[in-house]
Design an enzyme around this catalytic site. Structure first.
Site, PDB file in Angstrom:
ATOM      1  N   HIS A 138      53.813  32.740   6.741  1.00 40.31           N
ATOM      2  CA  HIS A 138      53.496  33.716   5.704  1.00 40.31           C
ATOM      3  C   HIS A 138      54.028  33.251   4.348  1.00 40.31           C
ATOM      4  O   HIS A 138      55.231  33.231   4.123  1.00 40.31           O
ATOM      5  CB  HIS A 138      54.129  35.057   6.092  1.00 40.31           C
ATOM      6  CG  HIS A 138      53.790  36.190   5.205  1.00 40.31           C
ATOM      7  ND1 HIS A 138      54.731  36.851   4.447  1.00 40.31           N
ATOM      8  CD2 HIS A 138      52.616  36.797   4.952  1.00 40.31           C
ATOM      9  CE1 HIS A 138      54.159  37.825   3.781  1.00 40.31           C
ATOM     10  NE2 HIS A 138      52.867  37.823   4.059  1.00 40.31           N
ATOM     11  N   HIS A 179      51.560  35.526  -4.829  1.00 34.70           N
ATOM     12  CA  HIS A 179      51.474  36.767  -4.067  1.00 34.70           C
ATOM     13  C   HIS A 179      50.619  37.795  -4.802  1.00 34.70           C
ATOM     14  O   HIS A 179      49.869  38.558  -4.179  1.00 34.70           O
ATOM     15  CB  HIS A 179      52.879  37.323  -3.835  1.00 34.70           C
ATOM     16  CG  HIS A 179      52.901  38.672  -3.194  1.00 34.70           C
ATOM     17  ND1 HIS A 179      52.172  38.968  -2.053  1.00 34.70           N
ATOM     18  CD2 HIS A 179      53.549  39.821  -3.520  1.00 34.70           C
ATOM     19  CE1 HIS A 179      52.383  40.230  -1.720  1.00 34.70           C
ATOM     20  NE2 HIS A 179      53.205  40.764  -2.589  1.00 34.70           N
TER      21      HIS A 179
END
Length: 343
Positions: free
Chosen positions: A33, A75
């Site tokens: 991730h 992100h």
């Protein structure tokens, strides 16, 4: 105490089931991730490289666009907290307030910077108080492009798992990202269902558009308490019903639910995995993090939010429940939970 004992019993059962399952089904995928983001600033080549070294099967870049339409990994398109942009006086005037997916954000945004300008910035750890080890690397790494990430993945023989971030927003400002992403993957030779790629999105229409453009496998992300930001469904909860999952299977290969939609850390899991599998969908939950702050109460160790709890046990439980892969900020622990790189 009873809750802890019950949780441990479920975990023990999950571990036993996991050992049996990995011998009779495809390898459960360890998805890094944002790279090994528990140990290096997220979405940097350093984080992705460490994840590969630790045995991840896939590395995950969240994709946004620059002013000159280059896909880069951040992100969010708001880079205030993930770069040192605030320390650059030459960019002070670019601070702005924008409405993205219905929420106001004030900061600096990738779409206001060319790639050359973005490359003058350096990445920062977003969760510095919880991750001082990662924060020690602040200021060392650039923001990578999708092409750089593809090259890294191909060099080491791993897959990529890109997420399109805020595709409706980018389309609204004249920067649709679907065709650009498909073109980049096609240039890499990745335009089939067997390509080492999954494309994920919290939006629905974005995935449906991609379904018509590429044969690469698509993953519908889900959050238990909200709805797709493009308004394509009343809630993720309705999409997670048997009927909703059947509809998702019409355009996606699998689902990426918040792990809380599967298990809360004690008692039995929900029916989501079984229902998704019945609809022909794979299940890749997110995100398994080691810090107590992100773990269910029964799996925490001590009271320090930054201390590491029983995340390996949590991952093993989910493997026992039947997940097909999982996202983690700590790929080495994910490989450990799975039982090794080759299992």
């Amino acid at each position: 105490m009873r809750a802890i004992i019950a949780a441990l019993a479920v975990l023990a059962c999950g571990v036993a089931e996991a050992k049996e399952r990995v011998t009779v089904k495809e390898k459960v995928l360890v998805i890094a991730h944002r790279g090994a983001s528990g140990l290096r600033p997220e979405h940097t080549l350093a984080a992705y490289t460490l994840a590969i070294e630790q045995g991840a099967d896939f590395i995950e870049p969240d994709l946004v666009l620059t002013k000159d339409n280059v896909l880069v990994a951040r992100h969010e398109n708001d880079i205030t907290g993930t770069t040192d942009v605030a320390a650059h006086p030459e960019f002070a005037a670019r601070k702005a307030t924008k409405t993205i997916d219905g929420q106001a954000h004030t900061g600096w945004f990738t779409e206001d910077f060319t790639l050359a300008e973005l490359k003058t910035l350096r990445a920062r750890e977003r969760l510095a108080q919880l991750r001082p080890t990662s924060a020690a690397f602040d200021g060392q790494f650039q923001v990578p492009t999708l092409d750089e990430i593809i090259a890294l993945a191909k060099k080491h023989g791993v897959g990529i798992y890109p997420e399109t971030k805020h595709p409706s927003y980018f389309r609204s400002i004249g920067q649709p990202m679907e065709a650009k992403l498909v073109a980049a993957l096609k240039a890499a030779g990745w335009n089939s269902a067997s390509a080492p790629v999954f494309i994920q999105s919290f939006e629905v229409n974005n995935l449906k558009a991609l379904h018509a453009m590429t044969k690469v496998r698509l993953i519908q992300l889900m959050e238990g308490s909200s709805a797709p930001p493009d308004g394509a469904a009343p809630s993720y909860a309705t999409m997670a019903t048997p009927a909703g999952l059947k509809a998702v299977a019409g355009y996606a290969y699998g689902i990426g639910p918040n792990k809380g939609m599967i298990w809360g850390g004690e008692g039995p899991p929900t029916a989501l995995i079984a229902n998704a599998h019945a609809a022909g969908l794979k299940v890749h939950p997110w995100t398994f993090r080691a810090e107590n702050a992100f773990l269910p109460p029964a799996l925490r160790r001590g009271t320090d939010p930054a201390a590491h709890g029983a995340v390996v046990a949590e991952m093993r439980a989910h493997i026992g429940f039947g997940v097909d892969g999982f996202f983690t900020d700590f790929p080495a622990l994910g490989v450990e939970a799975r039982g090794g790189a080759g299992n």
